[in-house]
Design a protein around this motif. Sequence first.
Motif, PDB file in Angstrom:
ATOM      1  N   ARG A  23      32.999  48.146  50.027  1.00 35.50           N
ATOM      2  CA  ARG A  23      31.543  48.250  50.199  1.00 35.50           C
ATOM      3  C   ARG A  23      30.989  47.020  50.903  1.00 35.50           C
ATOM      4  O   ARG A  23      30.132  47.122  51.794  1.00 35.50           O
ATOM      5  CB  ARG A  23      30.868  48.445  48.838  1.00 35.50           C
ATOM      6  CG  ARG A  23      31.096  49.821  48.218  1.00 35.50           C
ATOM      7  CD  ARG A  23      30.161  50.055  47.049  1.00 35.50           C
ATOM      8  NE  ARG A  23      30.458  49.163  45.934  1.00 35.50           N
ATOM      9  CZ  ARG A  23      31.273  49.479  44.939  1.00 35.50           C
ATOM     10  NH1 ARG A  23      31.883  50.659  44.922  1.00 35.50           N
ATOM     11  NH2 ARG A  23      31.483  48.626  43.950  1.00 35.50           N
ATOM     12  N   THR A  31      32.613  45.035  52.907  1.00 37.61           N
ATOM     13  CA  THR A  31      33.086  45.078  54.299  1.00 37.61           C
ATOM     14  C   THR A  31      32.243  46.036  55.133  1.00 37.61           C
ATOM     15  O   THR A  31      31.904  45.730  56.289  1.00 37.61           O
ATOM     16  CB  THR A  31      34.562  45.505  54.338  1.00 37.61           C
ATOM     17  OG1 THR A  31      35.352  44.571  53.593  1.00 37.61           O
ATOM     18  CG2 THR A  31      35.069  45.550  55.771  1.00 37.61           C
ATOM     19  N   ASP A  32      31.890  47.184  54.555  1.00 33.25           N
ATOM     20  CA  ASP A  32      31.055  48.152  55.280  1.00 33.25           C
ATOM     21  C   ASP A  32      29.677  47.575  55.583  1.00 33.25           C
ATOM     22  O   ASP A  32      29.142  47.777  56.692  1.00 33.25           O
ATOM     23  CB  ASP A  32      30.910  49.436  54.467  1.00 33.25           C
ATOM     24  CG  ASP A  32      32.214  50.233  54.383  1.00 33.25           C
ATOM     25  OD1 ASP A  32      33.100  49.979  55.228  1.00 33.25           O
ATOM     26  OD2 ASP A  32      32.341  51.076  53.474  1.00 33.25           O
ATOM     27  N   THR A  70      30.080  45.159  58.436  1.00 30.10           N
ATOM     28  CA  THR A  70      30.260  45.841  59.718  1.00 30.10           C
ATOM     29  C   THR A  70      28.929  46.351  60.268  1.00 30.10           C
ATOM     30  O   THR A  70      28.656  46.242  61.474  1.00 30.10           O
ATOM     31  CB  THR A  70      31.240  47.016  59.560  1.00 30.10           C
ATOM     32  OG1 THR A  70      32.500  46.518  59.081  1.00 30.10           O
ATOM     33  CG2 THR A  70      31.458  47.723  60.887  1.00 30.10           C
TER      34      THR A  70
END
Length: 261
Positions: A132, A134-135, A138
């Motif tokens: 989560r 990392t998302d 991004t």
Amino acid sequence: MLDTFFLESDPFVFLIVLLPLTLVALALGYGLTIRYGKPQDGHAETAFGLGQRAIFGLIALILAFSFSFAAQRFQARHDLVVNEAEAISTTYLRADFLPAAQRSRFRRSLIAYDKTRLETYADVSNALAEGRATDRGTALQTQLWAIASGAARGDPRNPFYNALTSSMNETIDVSEQQAAALDNHIPSAIIGLVLFSIIAGAALLGVTLGRAKSPDVILAIFFCLLFNATVFTIVDLDHPQGGFIHVDVAPLQATLDEMKP
């Protein structure tokens, strides 16, 4: 299945599982030698001594190489944290050349991005939470890149905008390198060899004590504790944020503390 156990298990699991195994292997080596061993002449004892030293030397070599391998990977991860903090800091400073409205929005997103990077490191041992974080990172990268590249396209001759896109690109690249480094572990075959070597070494020590008919309990326990601590350290170095040894994220925190919207 073994790959999953070696790569995803907490380092403490190795300590909990391996310590009893080494003690059992040592006890078996001692007990079988006492029960079935036969008196040996001087030549046989000399040959056994040479073989024993060769095996223990090989075990020490395997542990040394494995420890060095894990330490190098740990240092590489630490260096990437420093590089990432420097890239974010440079990007923050270069954002000063953006128009006021864009500058404020860019810096707010960059601050939020730094926070997600800290959350990613904190959640390494939790795959769902790490995913989560990392998302979110991004998504923020996409926002930041859109602002920087949009400014550069609007004024392609402006060297400051080109520098901003360059530092933003480096920020993204370093995060991807760190993600790869955090997921890159010592091959399970090497970990398996290390575990087998420790158990074999414990059994050999048991045989040695049995041949000498000298059950030195203190030496046996010390051997098992020392070698298990070495294996634990190797695995812990290879699993940053998972045990006692953590990658220091202070550079990212210091960068966050210095940034203002």
